[in-house]
Design a protein around this motif. Structure first.
Motif, PDB file in Angstrom:
ATOM      1  N   TYR A 279       0.861  -1.187   0.000  1.00 19.13           N
ATOM      2  CA  TYR A 279       0.000   0.000   0.000  1.00 19.13           C
ATOM      3  C   TYR A 279       0.894   1.233   0.000  1.00 19.13           C
ATOM      4  O   TYR A 279       1.619   1.484   0.964  1.00 19.13           O
ATOM      5  CB  TYR A 279      -0.937   0.017   1.215  1.00 19.13           C
ATOM      6  N   GLU A 280       0.849   1.952  -1.116  1.00 17.64           N
ATOM      7  CA  GLU A 280       1.686   3.137  -1.257  1.00 17.64           C
ATOM      8  C   GLU A 280       0.852   4.339  -1.675  1.00 17.64           C
ATOM      9  O   GLU A 280       0.582   4.532  -2.873  1.00 17.64           O
ATOM     10  CB  GLU A 280       2.775   2.897  -2.313  1.00 17.64           C
ATOM     11  N   PRO A 281       0.430   5.161  -0.705  1.00 16.27           N
ATOM     12  CA  PRO A 281      -0.295   6.372  -1.088  1.00 16.27           C
ATOM     13  C   PRO A 281       0.612   7.237  -1.961  1.00 16.27           C
ATOM     14  O   PRO A 281       1.754   7.511  -1.584  1.00 16.27           O
ATOM     15  CB  PRO A 281      -0.603   7.051   0.252  1.00 16.27           C
ATOM     16  N   ILE A 282       0.120   7.621  -3.133  1.00 15.64           N
ATOM     17  CA  ILE A 282       0.972   8.304  -4.115  1.00 15.64           C
ATOM     18  C   ILE A 282       1.534   9.604  -3.539  1.00 15.64           C
ATOM     19  O   ILE A 282       2.677   9.964  -3.806  1.00 15.64           O
ATOM     20  CB  ILE A 282       0.170   8.573  -5.414  1.00 15.64           C
ATOM     21  N   TRP A 283       0.750  10.265  -2.708  1.00 11.33           N
ATOM     22  CA  TRP A 283       1.172  11.545  -2.136  1.00 11.33           C
ATOM     23  C   TRP A 283       2.296  11.388  -1.107  1.00 11.33           C
ATOM     24  O   TRP A 283       2.899  12.369  -0.677  1.00 11.33           O
ATOM     25  CB  TRP A 283      -0.026  12.263  -1.491  1.00 11.33           C
ATOM     26  N   ALA A 284       2.595  10.156  -0.733  1.00 14.42           N
ATOM     27  CA  ALA A 284       3.646   9.930   0.267  1.00 14.42           C
ATOM     28  C   ALA A 284       4.942   9.429  -0.364  1.00 14.42           C
ATOM     29  O   ALA A 284       5.956   9.309   0.320  1.00 14.42           O
ATOM     30  CB  ALA A 284       3.158   8.919   1.308  1.00 14.42           C
ATOM     31  N   ILE A 285       4.913   9.139  -1.674  1.00 17.29           N
ATOM     32  CA  ILE A 285       6.087   8.535  -2.312  1.00 17.29           C
ATOM     33  C   ILE A 285       7.116   9.595  -2.677  1.00 17.29           C
ATOM     34  O   ILE A 285       6.823  10.506  -3.456  1.00 17.29           O
ATOM     35  CB  ILE A 285       5.685   7.733  -3.568  1.00 17.29           C
ATOM     36  N   GLY A 286       8.287   9.470  -2.083  1.00 13.75           N
ATOM     37  CA  GLY A 286       9.387  10.362  -2.425  1.00 13.75           C
ATOM     38  C   GLY A 286       9.159  11.808  -2.006  1.00 13.75           C
ATOM     39  O   GLY A 286       9.900  12.704  -2.398  1.00 13.75           O
ATOM     40  N   THR A 287       8.144  12.035  -1.200  1.00 16.88           N
ATOM     41  CA  THR A 287       7.789  13.408  -0.839  1.00 16.88           C
ATOM     42  C   THR A 287       8.245  13.775   0.572  1.00 16.88           C
ATOM     43  O   THR A 287       8.200  14.943   0.945  1.00 16.88           O
ATOM     44  CB  THR A 287       6.253  13.592  -0.880  1.00 16.88           C
TER      45      THR A 287
ATOM     46  N   ALA B  73       2.377   8.750   5.423  1.00 16.67           N
ATOM     47  CA  ALA B  73       1.055   8.571   6.019  1.00 16.67           C
ATOM     48  C   ALA B  73       1.268   8.365   7.514  1.00 16.67           C
ATOM     49  O   ALA B  73       2.281   7.799   7.919  1.00 16.67           O
ATOM     50  CB  ALA B  73       0.371   7.359   5.402  1.00 16.67           C
ATOM     51  N   THR B  74       0.338   8.816   8.342  1.00 15.75           N
ATOM     52  CA  THR B  74       0.468   8.509   9.766  1.00 15.75           C
ATOM     53  C   THR B  74       0.309   6.999   9.918  1.00 15.75           C
ATOM     54  O   THR B  74      -0.268   6.326   9.045  1.00 15.75           O
ATOM     55  CB  THR B  74      -0.619   9.200  10.609  1.00 15.75           C
TER      56      THR B  74
ATOM     57  N   VAL C 272      -1.501 -13.154   3.635  1.00 17.60           N
ATOM     58  CA  VAL C 272      -0.925 -12.204   2.670  1.00 17.60           C
ATOM     59  C   VAL C 272      -0.114 -11.141   3.412  1.00 17.60           C
ATOM     60  O   VAL C 272      -0.562 -10.577   4.409  1.00 17.60           O
ATOM     61  CB  VAL C 272      -2.040 -11.542   1.833  1.00 17.60           C
ATOM     62  N   THR C 273       1.090 -10.908   2.930  1.00 16.70           N
ATOM     63  CA  THR C 273       1.930  -9.843   3.475  1.00 16.70           C
ATOM     64  C   THR C 273       1.469  -8.516   2.893  1.00 16.70           C
ATOM     65  O   THR C 273       1.413  -8.356   1.667  1.00 16.70           O
ATOM     66  CB  THR C 273       3.405 -10.088   3.105  1.00 16.70           C
ATOM     67  N   ILE C 274       1.138  -7.572   3.766  1.00 20.81           N
ATOM     68  CA  ILE C 274       0.718  -6.246   3.316  1.00 20.81           C
ATOM     69  C   ILE C 274       1.738  -5.221   3.822  1.00 20.81           C
ATOM     70  O   ILE C 274       1.887  -5.015   5.030  1.00 20.81           O
ATOM     71  CB  ILE C 274      -0.703  -5.899   3.809  1.00 20.81           C
ATOM     72  N   GLN C 275       2.454  -4.640   2.861  1.00 15.52           N
ATOM     73  CA  GLN C 275       3.492  -3.668   3.209  1.00 15.52           C
ATOM     74  C   GLN C 275       2.932  -2.250   3.121  1.00 15.52           C
ATOM     75  O   GLN C 275       1.997  -1.985   2.388  1.00 15.52           O
ATOM     76  CB  GLN C 275       4.659  -3.748   2.213  1.00 15.52           C
ATOM     77  N   TYR C 276       3.591  -1.366   3.849  1.00 15.57           N
ATOM     78  CA  TYR C 276       3.362   0.056   3.630  1.00 15.57           C
ATOM     79  C   TYR C 276       4.574   0.612   2.875  1.00 15.57           C
ATOM     80  O   TYR C 276       5.713   0.171   3.123  1.00 15.57           O
ATOM     81  CB  TYR C 276       3.194   0.823   4.949  1.00 15.57           C
ATOM     82  N   GLY C 277       4.351   1.550   1.975  1.00 21.44           N
ATOM     83  CA  GLY C 277       5.457   2.231   1.301  1.00 21.44           C
ATOM     84  C   GLY C 277       5.115   3.694   1.079  1.00 21.44           C
ATOM     85  O   GLY C 277       3.947   4.037   0.861  1.00 21.44           O
ATOM     86  N   GLY C 278       6.110   4.535   1.149  1.00 24.60           N
ATOM     87  CA  GLY C 278       5.912   5.973   0.950  1.00 24.60           C
ATOM     88  C   GLY C 278       6.648   6.725   2.033  1.00 24.60           C
ATOM     89  O   GLY C 278       6.128   6.884   3.135  1.00 24.60           O
ATOM     90  N   SER C 279       7.883   7.106   1.710  1.00 26.23           N
ATOM     91  CA  SER C 279       8.720   7.854   2.659  1.00 26.23           C
ATOM     92  C   SER C 279       8.913   7.116   3.989  1.00 26.23           C
ATOM     93  O   SER C 279       9.041   7.746   5.038  1.00 26.23           O
ATOM     94  CB  SER C 279       8.162   9.256   2.895  1.00 26.23           C
ATOM     95  N   MET C 280       8.920   5.783   3.950  1.00 27.86           N
ATOM     96  CA  MET C 280       9.303   5.063   5.169  1.00 27.86           C
ATOM     97  C   MET C 280      10.808   5.240   5.329  1.00 27.86           C
ATOM     98  O   MET C 280      11.558   5.139   4.363  1.00 27.86           O
ATOM     99  CB  MET C 280       8.949   3.577   5.095  1.00 27.86           C
ATOM    100  N   ASN C 281      11.230   5.550   6.554  1.00 27.32           N
ATOM    101  CA  ASN C 281      12.654   5.800   6.761  1.00 27.32           C
ATOM    102  C   ASN C 281      13.109   5.289   8.129  1.00 27.32           C
ATOM    103  O   ASN C 281      12.312   4.689   8.874  1.00 27.32           O
ATOM    104  CB  ASN C 281      12.956   7.303   6.589  1.00 27.32           C
ATOM    105  N   ALA C 282      14.377   5.538   8.432  1.00 24.85           N
ATOM    106  CA  ALA C 282      14.953   5.002   9.668  1.00 24.85           C
ATOM    107  C   ALA C 282      14.244   5.554  10.906  1.00 24.85           C
ATOM    108  O   ALA C 282      14.212   4.922  11.956  1.00 24.85           O
ATOM    109  CB  ALA C 282      16.449   5.334   9.718  1.00 24.85           C
ATOM    110  N   LYS C 283      13.646   6.728  10.770  1.00 26.01           N
ATOM    111  CA  LYS C 283      13.002   7.367  11.934  1.00 26.01           C
ATOM    112  C   LYS C 283      11.575   6.871  12.168  1.00 26.01           C
ATOM    113  O   LYS C 283      11.158   6.692  13.307  1.00 26.01           O
ATOM    114  CB  LYS C 283      12.966   8.887  11.731  1.00 26.01           C
TER     115      LYS C 283
END
Ligand code: PGA
Length: 250
Positions: free
Chosen positions: A165-173, A177-178, A205-216
């Motif tokens: 699940y990658e909200p487009i507004w969160a990718i590389g921005t 997402a909270t 099923v494995t459901i990932q989150y993606g979109g500016s996930m980082n070390a913090k």
């Protein structure tokens, strides 16, 4: 819930000549991981990536594939080619491919079926735009993407699919997402799968989150009930950050 998978999506970054050392480095810094660790690389890096990952816990993925077996498709790469190289995973329907390369829910479905038929693990990307979120139609949009992606896929095959699940507004921005927003949609996706198949399939099923996930922010996102991992863009290009994300899986 699904098994935890942290997958890097290098996108159009890194050179073939940098790949061997970088994958070796990823293997070293993620040793002892409590989850599956995957590096998805550009096609031209795959051969070096597979060689470097040999004998380590790291799995290698591609960022796309074509849905036909072979033929007159200049510039395309088939599932058989990826399997022949020793690739295990393939990202399908990333929002950048939907946006810039005319991927549709139909091609996503065709590619997902082909990947499954050839023994590749598809990482199927879904996500809403900012306008769709603001219009309050996030779950409707995700619902269409999920239903179409899984059309004509058996329960036995569905269990093998990874959904990102990658909200487009969160990718590389840098706008993540909270954890509540992300978990709400991931939970919604699981409920959809339970509706299409049954709860047993949905739970596998494995459901990932993606979109500016980082070390913090990884630890909080990964602690949520329905988030079983992450698809990591920018932060997968720095081994220390990627290692921190991997070690956030508890
Ligand atoms: P990002 O990308 O982590 O750089 O936001 C994620 C993705 O597009 O898979």
């Amino acid at each position: 819930m699904g098994k935890y998978i942290i997958a890097g999506n290098w996108k159009m970054n890194k050179l073939p000549s940098q790949t061997h050392d970088f994958v070796k480095e990823i293997a070293k810094v993620t040793e002892g991981a409590r989850c599956e660790v995957v590096c998805c690389t550009p096609y031209v890096c795959l051969s070096e990536a597979v060689k470097a990952a040999e004998g380590t816990h790291v799995k290698i993925g591609a960022e796309n594939l074509h849905f036909e077996d072979s033929g007159a498709y200049t510039g395309e790469v088939s599932a058989d080619m990826l399997v022949d190289m020793g690739v295990d995973y393939v990202i399908i329907g990333h929002s950048e491919r939907r946006q810039y390369f005319a991927e549709t829910d139909c091609t996503v479905n065709a590619k997902t079926k082909k990947a499954l038929a050839k023994g590749l693990i598809p990482i199927v990307c879904v996500g809403e735009s900012l306008a769709e979120r603001e219009a309050g139609v996030t779950m409707e949009i995700i619902g269409i993407q999920v239903k179409k992606a899984f059309a004509d896929i058996s329960a036995a095959d569905a269990e093998k699919v990874v959904i990102a699940y990658e909200p487009i507004w969160a990718i590389g921005t840098g706008k993540t997402a909270t954890s509540e927003q992300a978990d709400e949609v991931c939970g919604g996706i699981r409920a959809m799968l339970a509706g299409i198949y049954d709860q047993g399939v949905a739970d596998k099923v494995t459901i990932q989150y993606g979109g500016s996930m980082n070390a913090k922010n990884a630890a909080e996102l990964l602690s949520m009930k329905d988030i079983d991992g992450g698809l990591i863009g920018g932060a997968s290009l720095k081994s220390a950050d990627f290692a921190t994300i991997v070690s956030s899986v508890k």
